[in-house]
Motif scaffolding. Structure first.
Motif, mmCIF file in Angstrom:
data_model
loop_
_atom_site.group_PDB
_atom_site.id
_atom_site.type_symbol
_atom_site.label_atom_id
_atom_site.label_comp_id
_atom_site.label_asym_id
_atom_site.label_seq_id
_atom_site.Cartn_x
_atom_site.Cartn_y
_atom_site.Cartn_z
ATOM 1 N N ASP A 95 0.847 -1.306 0.051
ATOM 2 C CA ASP A 95 -0.064 -0.145 0.000
ATOM 3 C C ASP A 95 0.874 1.371 0.018
ATOM 4 O O ASP A 95 0.605 2.399 -0.652
ATOM 5 C CB ASP A 95 -0.878 0.217 1.088
ATOM 6 C CG ASP A 95 -2.005 0.996 1.073
ATOM 7 O OD1 ASP A 95 -2.960 1.237 0.502
ATOM 8 O OD2 ASP A 95 -1.891 1.921 2.145
ATOM 9 N N GLN A 126 1.040 4.133 -2.722
ATOM 10 C CA GLN A 126 0.753 5.514 -2.592
ATOM 11 C C GLN A 126 1.750 6.626 -3.149
ATOM 12 O O GLN A 126 1.600 7.431 -3.433
ATOM 13 C CB GLN A 126 0.705 5.828 -1.153
ATOM 14 C CG GLN A 126 -0.788 5.340 -0.497
ATOM 15 C CD GLN A 126 -0.736 5.838 1.081
ATOM 16 O OE1 GLN A 126 -0.380 6.701 1.409
ATOM 17 N NE2 GLN A 126 -1.000 4.639 1.728
ATOM 18 N N GLY A 152 1.671 6.720 -6.622
ATOM 19 C CA GLY A 152 0.700 7.588 -7.016
ATOM 20 C C GLY A 152 -0.203 6.659 -7.888
ATOM 21 O O GLY A 152 -1.089 7.040 -8.985
ATOM 22 N N ARG A 187 -3.133 3.794 -8.412
ATOM 23 C CA ARG A 187 -4.399 2.948 -7.707
ATOM 24 C C ARG A 187 -4.251 1.556 -7.796
ATOM 25 O O ARG A 187 -4.139 1.257 -8.996
ATOM 26 C CB ARG A 187 -5.566 3.781 -8.081
ATOM 27 C CG ARG A 187 -5.770 5.024 -7.716
ATOM 28 C CD ARG A 187 -7.106 5.629 -7.917
ATOM 29 N NE ARG A 187 -7.639 5.134 -9.063
ATOM 30 C CZ ARG A 187 -8.887 4.294 -9.142
ATOM 31 N NH1 ARG A 187 -9.605 4.078 -8.107
ATOM 32 N NH2 ARG A 187 -9.373 3.806 -10.153
ATOM 33 N N VAL A 188 -4.254 0.629 -6.865
ATOM 34 C CA VAL A 188 -4.165 -0.721 -6.900
ATOM 35 C C VAL A 188 -5.311 -1.400 -6.350
ATOM 36 O O VAL A 188 -6.046 -0.821 -5.262
ATOM 37 C CB VAL A 188 -2.971 -1.383 -6.596
ATOM 38 C CG1 VAL A 188 -1.580 -0.754 -7.647
ATOM 39 C CG2 VAL A 188 -2.459 -1.194 -5.136
ATOM 40 N N GLN A 189 -5.490 -2.674 -6.554
ATOM 41 C CA GLN A 189 -6.533 -3.548 -5.851
ATOM 42 C C GLN A 189 -5.350 -4.790 -5.275
ATOM 43 O O GLN A 189 -4.900 -5.350 -6.001
ATOM 44 C CB GLN A 189 -7.635 -4.085 -6.650
ATOM 45 C CG GLN A 189 -8.505 -4.981 -5.925
ATOM 46 C CD GLN A 189 -9.674 -5.667 -6.629
ATOM 47 O OE1 GLN A 189 -9.102 -6.384 -7.432
ATOM 48 N NE2 GLN A 189 -10.854 -5.313 -6.385
ATOM 49 N N ARG A 224 -4.963 2.845 1.989
ATOM 50 C CA ARG A 224 -5.253 3.572 0.895
ATOM 51 C C ARG A 224 -6.266 2.775 -0.253
ATOM 52 O O ARG A 224 -7.239 3.283 -0.808
ATOM 53 C CB ARG A 224 -4.491 4.529 0.355
ATOM 54 C CG ARG A 224 -3.983 5.791 1.282
ATOM 55 C CD ARG A 224 -4.658 6.952 1.157
ATOM 56 N NE ARG A 224 -4.052 7.991 1.860
ATOM 57 C CZ ARG A 224 -3.099 8.846 1.493
ATOM 58 N NH1 ARG A 224 -2.872 8.591 0.192
ATOM 59 N NH2 ARG A 224 -2.761 9.702 2.242
ATOM 60 N N ASN A 225 -5.452 1.682 -0.336
ATOM 61 C CA ASN A 225 -6.335 1.028 -1.526
ATOM 62 C C ASN A 225 -6.858 -0.553 -0.931
ATOM 63 O O ASN A 225 -6.695 -0.708 0.204
ATOM 64 C CB ASN A 225 -4.671 0.315 -2.182
ATOM 65 C CG ASN A 225 -4.137 1.302 -2.929
ATOM 66 O OD1 ASN A 225 -4.562 1.827 -3.963
ATOM 67 N ND2 ASN A 225 -2.893 1.771 -2.656
ATOM 68 N N GLU A 226 -7.799 -0.620 -1.966
ATOM 69 C CA GLU A 226 -8.961 -1.733 -1.357
ATOM 70 C C GLU A 226 -8.227 -3.113 -1.370
ATOM 71 O O GLU A 226 -7.378 -3.641 -2.228
ATOM 72 C CB GLU A 226 -9.782 -1.667 -2.441
ATOM 73 C CG GLU A 226 -10.883 -2.820 -2.397
ATOM 74 C CD GLU A 226 -11.563 -3.385 -3.497
ATOM 75 O OE1 GLU A 226 -12.664 -4.248 -3.222
ATOM 76 O OE2 GLU A 226 -11.328 -2.937 -4.550
ATOM 77 N N ALA A 270 -3.120 -3.189 -11.037
ATOM 78 C CA ALA A 270 -3.212 -1.785 -11.100
ATOM 79 C C ALA A 270 -4.733 -1.501 -11.569
ATOM 80 O O ALA A 270 -5.275 -2.253 -12.715
ATOM 81 C CB ALA A 270 -2.327 -1.260 -12.251
ATOM 82 N N LEU A 271 -5.436 -0.506 -11.235
ATOM 83 C CA LEU A 271 -6.861 -0.306 -11.464
ATOM 84 C C LEU A 271 -6.979 0.623 -12.674
ATOM 85 O O LEU A 271 -7.985 0.586 -13.476
ATOM 86 C CB LEU A 271 -7.516 0.509 -10.513
ATOM 87 C CG LEU A 271 -7.655 -0.249 -8.920
ATOM 88 C CD1 LEU A 271 -8.320 0.590 -7.972
ATOM 89 C CD2 LEU A 271 -8.575 -1.575 -9.254
ATOM 90 N N ASP A 272 -6.102 1.450 -12.965
ATOM 91 C CA ASP A 272 -6.231 2.237 -14.226
ATOM 92 C C ASP A 272 -5.617 2.110 -15.510
ATOM 93 O O ASP A 272 -5.527 2.543 -16.721
ATOM 94 C CB ASP A 272 -5.511 3.784 -13.770
ATOM 95 C CG ASP A 272 -6.421 4.223 -12.629
ATOM 96 O OD1 ASP A 272 -7.684 4.038 -12.470
ATOM 97 O OD2 ASP A 272 -5.944 4.613 -11.675
#
Length: 454
Positions: A167, A171, A174, A176-178, A282-284, A307-309
């Motif tokens: 996490d 962070q 920068g 966003r991950v799961q 911060r991340n799920e 990675a989410l994006d």
């Protein structure tokens, strides 16, 4: 004359790429250190005795073997050469190989240095590994691994801290991950529950492809592996399980009520998830019951990060293993570890344009060279600026100003400074902002103050 080339599956990295790669490695290194992990390095070459038989038959084929030095054919008979038995000849001609991963060398290191190590031992290692694989997009013969492991502790707090490390790293990047989590014991319990305990490997290999091939593809693969229709039917509610982590755990707990190992896996996962909830990630974190990873290796919690994006495969993997050093005759040492995929992270940061500018711009200030007198004036000031920790250089040759300015532009150097008669008289420098074109007359102290603020 032939143009020089490099072996397939290897790469050169330019200064700009190296700046980005160093940013990745340094970020991961800093976070590992933040959590009390210490760095080790092991040789690029290990003895084949150390490497062979640790990765299965396929892995053994992918080991790069190193020819013995000197007259390596001395002890090989003509019959053996004529027989062309590759494996037999390799055993005669090669005693060493390039490391295939960082885990087996780490296990060897722990066994060799057991008396010196303070347990639990938290180590990290960021080094290249080599695989004689068929090169393709995203798969190289030489690549870096960024591993962290704790050995000599059964505590699940280690799993919690590794998820915090994941996490924290993302962070800082920068991204966003799961973070996906599962447990090998739950998967063993599932295989027991559907009456196919001996087929755990094909079951989990198929389930692990859920993201890529969907439920129908998974079922077809299970069928091909000889799993009975009744067992596949009993697996469906698990494959398609939805809901919060707690809801999934409650359902799987009731499904596995008759499996001691399955219930143990649920208990471990419940502890990890409830403890991580105290840490404000911060991340799920998502419980994914289809997550399997390399199952002949892991024995407890397993992790994977997406990675989410950006569409990309797993960018971190890891898990708990109960017998790291058993392969070297020292059984009973449990460990848990993770590995960041630096090459995939590099691609994601590029796609999302997330590199900080100072990760890429090496030189902040270039001094123009007008001649010997001006250089003699500049050199002590350049030394003062460097002493203040600012990356600066002087153009080494007295050439046309345009050529020196082109050099600054090509290297993306943000500021250029020069001194003529007036500046030398006033003990100042003229500084040009290469982005805006603005010029200011400044003292050396002013330059240092301004560049330190940026």
């Amino acid at each position: 004359m032939n143009k020089p080339s490099i072996p397939k599956g290897t790469r050169d990295f330019s200064p700009a790429e190296m700046a980005k790669r160093n940013y990745i490695f340094q970020t991961i290194r800093d976070v590992y250190a933040l959590y009390g992990y210490q760095q080790i390095e092991t040789p690029a070459m290990e003895t084949l005795q150390t490497l062979m038989g640790k990765y299965g038959e396929e892995g053994d084929k992918l080991l790069f073997k190193v020819l013995n030095s000197g007259n390596f054919l001395q002890k090989v008979t003509d019959e053996e050469l004529a027989g062309r038995n590759t494996n037999h000849l390799a055993a005669q001609l090669c005693e060493k190989g390039l490391r295939y991963d960082l885990t087996v060398p780490f296990a060897r290191y722990v066994v060799m240095h057991r008396e010196e190590l303070q347990m639990p031992f938290r180590r990290y290692q960021i080094q290249p590994v080599w695989r004689a694989d068929r090169p393709q997009k995203g798969r190289y013969r030489e690549f870096y691994q960024c591993d962290a492991d704790v050995v000599g502790s059964d505590s699940l707090l280690n799993e919690v801290e590794l998820m915090q490390i994941i996490d924290t790293v993302f962070q800082r990047f920068g991204i966003r991950v799961q973070i996906k989590i599962n447990n090998r014991k739950i998967l063993t319990g599932i295989a027991e529950m559907i009456g196919e305990a001996d087929k755990i490997v094909p079951i989990t290999v198929a389930m692990d492809k859920m993201d890529k091939i969907g439920p129908e593809g998974v079922n077809a693969e299970l069928h091909e592996a000889g799993i009975s229709d009744e067992a596949i039917e009993r697996l469906q509610p698990i494959i398609t399980l939805q809901g919060s982590n707690d809801e999934k755990l409650d359902i799987i707990d009731s499904v596995l009520k008759d499996s001691a190992i399955g219930r143990k896996g649920v208990e471990e996962t419940r502890y990890i998830l409830s403890t991580i909830a105290l840490c404000n990630l911060r991340n799920e974190v998502q419980l994914d019951l289809t997550l399997a990873r390399g199952l002949n290796y892991y024995t407890g919690a397993i992790f994977e990060v997406k990675a989410l994006d950006v569409p990309m495969g797993s960018i971190v993997g890891g898990g708990r293993y109960d017998n790291l050093t058993g392969i070297f005759g020292m059984p009973g040492l449990s460990g848990v570890g993770i590995s960041f995929g630096a090459d995939r992270i590099f691609d994601i940061l590029n796609q999302l344009n997330l590199y900080p500018s100072n990760a890429v711009e090496a030189t902040q200030l270039l001094f123009i060279n007008f001649g010997e007198k001006e250089t003699a004036y500049i050199l002590p000031r350049l030394a003062q600026i460097r002493k203040a920790g600012i990356n600066a250089e002087i153009f080494p040759d007295t050439v046309k100003l345009k050529k020196q300015m082109n050099y600054a532009n090509a290297k993306h150097i943000p500021y250029v400074a020069f001194a003529g008669e007036q500046e030398m008289k006033d003990l100042t420098l003229t500084v040009k902002n290469m982005t805006t074109g603005e010029q200011n007359v400044m003292t050396t102290d002013d330059i240092i103050a301004q560049l330190k603020m940026e």
